[in-house]
Design a protein around this motif. Structure first.
Motif, mmCIF file in Angstrom:
data_model
loop_
_atom_site.group_PDB
_atom_site.id
_atom_site.type_symbol
_atom_site.label_atom_id
_atom_site.label_comp_id
_atom_site.label_asym_id
_atom_site.label_seq_id
_atom_site.Cartn_x
_atom_site.Cartn_y
_atom_site.Cartn_z
ATOM 1 N N LEU B 61 0.792 -1.229 0.210
ATOM 2 C CA LEU B 61 -0.054 0.014 0.083
ATOM 3 C C LEU B 61 0.986 1.432 -0.020
ATOM 4 O O LEU B 61 0.476 2.304 -0.759
ATOM 5 C CB LEU B 61 -0.853 0.104 1.018
ATOM 6 C CG LEU B 61 -2.045 -0.901 1.306
ATOM 7 C CD1 LEU B 61 -2.820 -0.891 2.516
ATOM 8 C CD2 LEU B 61 -3.021 -0.673 0.164
ATOM 9 N N ALA B 62 1.739 1.505 0.796
ATOM 10 C CA ALA B 62 2.673 2.669 0.958
ATOM 11 C C ALA B 62 3.590 2.818 -0.387
ATOM 12 O O ALA B 62 3.463 3.948 -0.952
ATOM 13 C CB ALA B 62 3.932 2.117 2.187
ATOM 14 N N ASN B 63 3.984 1.706 -0.965
ATOM 15 C CA ASN B 63 4.524 1.681 -2.478
ATOM 16 C C ASN B 63 3.828 2.272 -3.460
ATOM 17 O O ASN B 63 3.931 3.174 -4.181
ATOM 18 C CB ASN B 63 5.224 0.624 -2.748
ATOM 19 C CG ASN B 63 6.475 0.351 -2.516
ATOM 20 O OD1 ASN B 63 7.460 0.872 -2.892
ATOM 21 N ND2 ASN B 63 6.729 -0.096 -1.511
ATOM 22 N N GLN B 68 2.073 6.826 -6.702
ATOM 23 C CA GLN B 68 1.117 7.718 -7.088
ATOM 24 C C GLN B 68 1.464 9.274 -7.148
ATOM 25 O O GLN B 68 1.488 10.051 -8.028
ATOM 26 C CB GLN B 68 -0.164 7.490 -6.364
ATOM 27 C CG GLN B 68 -1.340 7.787 -6.888
ATOM 28 C CD GLN B 68 -2.573 7.358 -5.990
ATOM 29 O OE1 GLN B 68 -2.749 6.163 -5.412
ATOM 30 N NE2 GLN B 68 -3.354 8.280 -5.805
ATOM 31 N N SER B 69 1.866 9.438 -5.794
ATOM 32 C CA SER B 69 2.700 10.893 -5.361
ATOM 33 C C SER B 69 3.645 11.033 -6.682
ATOM 34 O O SER B 69 3.948 12.129 -7.232
ATOM 35 C CB SER B 69 3.007 10.938 -4.320
ATOM 36 O OG SER B 69 1.957 10.868 -3.271
ATOM 37 N N PHE B 70 4.572 9.994 -6.718
ATOM 38 C CA PHE B 70 5.898 10.375 -7.655
ATOM 39 C C PHE B 70 5.376 10.515 -8.992
ATOM 40 O O PHE B 70 6.343 11.192 -9.672
ATOM 41 C CB PHE B 70 6.812 9.250 -7.246
ATOM 42 C CG PHE B 70 8.250 9.722 -7.753
ATOM 43 C CD1 PHE B 70 9.116 8.694 -8.756
ATOM 44 C CD2 PHE B 70 9.020 10.773 -7.075
ATOM 45 C CE1 PHE B 70 10.110 9.154 -9.202
ATOM 46 C CE2 PHE B 70 10.131 10.899 -7.767
ATOM 47 C CZ PHE B 70 10.942 10.083 -8.673
ATOM 48 N N THR B 142 5.370 7.385 4.454
ATOM 49 C CA THR B 142 4.207 6.652 3.870
ATOM 50 C C THR B 142 3.959 5.440 4.609
ATOM 51 O O THR B 142 2.906 4.783 5.111
ATOM 52 C CB THR B 142 4.032 6.438 2.415
ATOM 53 O OG1 THR B 142 4.394 7.851 1.778
ATOM 54 C CG2 THR B 142 2.922 6.111 1.939
ATOM 55 N N MET B 143 5.284 4.790 4.596
ATOM 56 C CA MET B 143 5.442 3.392 5.268
ATOM 57 C C MET B 143 4.937 3.571 6.644
ATOM 58 O O MET B 143 4.168 2.734 7.255
ATOM 59 C CB MET B 143 6.715 2.934 5.266
ATOM 60 C CG MET B 143 7.249 2.340 3.831
ATOM 61 S SD MET B 143 6.772 0.720 3.649
ATOM 62 C CE MET B 143 7.695 -0.291 5.042
ATOM 63 N N ALA B 144 5.434 4.745 7.290
ATOM 64 C CA ALA B 144 5.305 5.042 8.869
ATOM 65 C C ALA B 144 3.705 5.139 9.071
ATOM 66 O O ALA B 144 3.366 4.722 10.139
ATOM 67 C CB ALA B 144 6.172 6.092 9.390
#
Lengths: 550, 221
Positions: B61-63, B68-70, B142-144
């Motif tokens: 999910l984080a990736n 998406q942001s990148f 994002t992972m955190a």
């Protein structure tokens, strides 16, 4: 002698001796129970450990694939952006705006740094994908399968030891009963109990010492590396990696299967067939192995064996796409073997089957993509056979040796008709979900190709071979009996593979006349091109030209 | 006067019977502790697997969110770079405004507008003054965030499960030692010669050993 002294010195009675024997045997079996309980516990713990490992590896494999797919998606996005900027730059250059072209190229270089696919991997998608997740997820998947096998093996041992415990409990009961009754019966119980305990002991020992082998980690790593290399079409290196895996674990059937596939891709058909045969001999008699072996036999010209194995594939009742593919392979082998009537019958029945599969699959929205690949490949295989009969020897042609093909003249005639029929079926099914309804009346004369140096037909230079920097060709043909409402399209193949992005409709045609259609090509892609023209999705005519290599 | 041999024998049998009973009780304790540890191992294993699943889900999910942001940043950078490139060329152009320059000015403004649109789709906190995007910070944050209040440390739980599994094996091992002790006591009961005292001694050593092993496993392992 006093009574006390008398009682002290008298020997134990037979009853006492029997009871003591029973007590000793009971405790002995109790020790055995404890030992077997330890073995059962140990086996259960190992089974549980493998089960836990299996789940972990399964999760890691799917996680790696999910993350890898996300990164790859970004890579594809940047590739698309790069292509857009290239097109804009080329367009600017063509308009004489050098400044704009320079700006587009500058931004293109700047953005390329953001994408590992473009910067580190130079656009090599297969290598990027392999490094991103193919190797890692393959290794995790193999470890998952191996852990599952370990779980099964140890669970089997644990269950066996449970049975041993139950049998020992029976022996204990018999010992107990023997001490409560008298007469010959108690000896029977004792002997029976001892027999059960003895047999159980032997069985427990055999279960405990039965070896459980695991694939070495190094073999799994070599296999995963091989899969990554095969993904990049580096077949020779892949074969070497799989061979290394097999040297570490000769019974590693996945490694042997993938090595056979890599050998098939690298045109070493004999070695591939040998690997597939060994797999079947070792008990891996599944539709995939049989199907690949049948194909290897076909390419070696061993048609009778190919037909026999293709029948075996059908006996194994594979999924619909594999079934359709196997039936077409069978019909192809029959055709090459000179069994013309049987081949025509099988082709006809398989085309009907394919039509039914499309109707069912599209209704349920569960028709896999590979079904279309198998259907299209059936026509490509016939084209390859025709090319072989014509004496062609291009790298991308996969066909048996010319000398092995029986009755070449008849095979050529039948194959030509079948190609048109199959391609018409494929395209009509793909576009409409229905088979062709009768043959279209439209006729198209043999197609010619020209370089579009000028604006009218006086400037057309008819060519069969075009220079390497060709970006478009003009397709010229005359036609008649075309209905205004009928759709006309063309498909383009390069070196036997269709480039679906180049499919285009042909518009502005009347009922009869001469057509001049400009076909844009992808820049810097040499090879042999075939253009097929379809009327109402039925193949009516096709022509070939070549773009030279630089 | 010494005790009568019969009385000595009866006392010996009584003592060994008591010791057998003690052995049986300790064996039952070992079996109970083994079962309890097995249950704990199972619970820890499930917790470890749940943590592994959660971790993989968080990573995926984080990736997905990060890229998406990148991707939005890449779009922003593309339009912004083009706008700046056009602006630079315009600044070097002659002062008289031509039709071509007007077209370029419009292109510059359009590219700036597109850049602003794309900017709304990623977190500008990770944008440096020179328009570089801190990927590692974004992905880390994002992972955190995705992993907040979630158990991600599968290693700890799996290690705990392994410790309990080792305890199970140790308890069952103690059971084996105690059962040998019981066997030796029983065999000793069946003998009348002095050798039985040797067997009792041996059995007692096994009993003490098994008990000690049980205690060490329970409190120190």
């Amino acid at each position: 002698m006093s009574v006390a002294a008398e009682s002290q010195t008298s020997a134990p009675s037979s009853e006492d001796r029997f009871n003591r024997l029973v007590a000793i045997l009971t405790m002995s079996v109790a020790v055995l129970v404890a030992v077997v309980a330890y073995l059962q516990t140990d086996a259960a713990i190992r089974s549980d450990r493998y089960s836990s490992e299996a789940l972990q590896f399964a999760m890691q494999a799917s996680g790696a694939r999910a993350v890898g797919a996300t990164k790859l998606g970004y890579g594809f996005y940047t590739s698309q952006v790069q292509d857009e900027l290239s097109k804009l730059a080329i367009s600017a250059e063509a308009s004489g705006d050098a400044d704009a072209a320079r700006r587009y190229y500058t931004v293109q270089s700047d953005l390329a740094r953001l994408s590992p696919l473009l910067s580190t991997y130079q656009g090599d998608e297969a290598r990027y994908e392999s490094d991103l997740y193919v190797v890692e997820s393959t290794a995790s998947s193999e470890r998952f399968a191996e852990a599952l096998r370990g779980n099964d093996d140890w669970e089997e041992k644990s269950r066996a030891h449970f049975l041993h415990l139950a049998l020992l409990a029976v022996a204990l009961v018999l010992f107990g009963l023997s001490s409560t009754i008298s007469g010959a019966a108690r000896r029977v119980f004792l002997v029976t109990g001892c027999t059960i305990a003895g047999v159980t002991l032997v069985s427990a020992v055999m279960t405990a010492v039965r070896p459980i082998t695991r694939l070495p980690d190094a073999a799994i790593d070599a296999y995963a590396t091989g899969v990554g290399l095969a993904h990049q079409s580096k077949t020779r290196e892949a074969v070497a990696a799989f061979t290394q895996a097999l040297s570490l674990a000769p019974e590693y059937s996945n490694a042997r299967y993938e090595r056979a596939n890599a050998l098939l891709d690298s045109r070493d058909y004999s070695a591939a067939a040998a690997d597939y045969e060994r797999l079947r001999a070792s008990g891996r008699d599944d539709a995939n192995v049989a199907s690949q072996l049948g194909w290897a036999y076909y390419l070696l010209g061993r048609f009778d064996e190919a037909i026999q194995v293709d029948h075996r594939v059908l006996e194994l009742n594979p999924d619909p796409p594999t079934r359709v593919g196997a039936r077409f392979n069978l019909a192809l082998a029959e055709l090459a073997a000179g069994q013309i009537d049987q081949a025509k019958l099988d082709y006809s029945q398989t085309m009907t089957l394919a039509t039914q599969a499309v109707a069912q699959g599209e209704a349920a929205r569960d028709l896999p993509y590979s079904f279309w690949e198998y259907l299209d490949a059936s026509a490509s295989d016939l084209d390859n056979l025709l090319d072989r009969l014509a004496g062609k020897s291009a790298d991308w042609i996969e066909a048996p040796p010319r000398a092995a093909i029986a009755n070449p003249t008849q095979v050529r005639s039948v194959a030509t008709d079948l190609v048109f029929e199959l391609k018409s079926l494929y395209f009509t099914l793909e576009r409409t979900g229905q088979p062709p309804r009768g043959r279209v009346a439209a006729k198209i004369a043999p197609i010619q190709f020209a370089s579009d140096e000028g604006d009218d037909e006086d400037d057309w230079e008819i060519l069969e071979v075009f220079p390497s920097d060709t970006t478009s060709v003009v397709m010229l043909f005359t036609y008649e009996a075309l209905q205004p409402s009928q759709s006309v399209m063309y498909r383009i193949y390069r070196d036997g593979q269709e480039d679906t992005s180049l499919r285009r409709p042909i518009t502005g045609l009347g009922t009869r006349g001469e057509a001049e259609v400009t076909i844009p090509l992808v820049f810097d892609q040499p090879g042999e091109y075939m253009v097929e023209v379809y009327v109402e999705y039925q193949l009516v005519q096709r022509g070939r030209f070549t773009v030279e290599d630089d | 006067m010494s005790a009568a041999p019969g009385a000595t024998s009866a006392r010996f049998e009584t003592i060994t019977a008591v010791l057998i009973a003690v052995t049986a009780v300790l064996g039952a304790v070992a079996a109970w502790r083994a079962a309890d540890s097995a249950a704990s191992a199972g619970n820890a294993s499930i917790a470890g697997l749940a943590a592994t699943l959660t971790l993989e889900e968080v990573r995926a999910l984080a990736n997905a969110e990060h890229y998406q942001s990148f991707q939005a940043y890449t779009t922003y950078r593309r339009h912004r770079a083009l706008a700046n490139a056009v602006d630079r060329d315009l600044s070097r152009a002659p002062t008289q405004r031509t039709a071509a320059m007007q077209i370029q000015e419009r292109q510059r403004d359009e590219e700036r507008a597109m850049a602003e649109v794309a900017r709304a789709f990623f977190d500008v906190r990770f944008l440096s003054p020179d328009d570089e995007y801190d990927k590692e910070r974004d992905l880390g944050a994002t992972m955190a965030e995705t992993g907040r209040d979630k158990q991600l440390n599968s290693v700890e739980k799996i290690g705990e499960s392994e410790r309990f599994r080792s305890k199970v094996q140790a308890f069952v091992g103690a059971l084996v030692v105690l059962s040998v002790s019981g066997l030796l006591y029983t065999v000793a009961q069946g003998l009348t010669q002095g050798f039985r005292f040797v067997l009792v001694l041996l059995a007692t050593l096994f009993l003490l050993g098994g008990t000690g092993f049980l205690a060490v496993t329970e409190w120190l392992a």
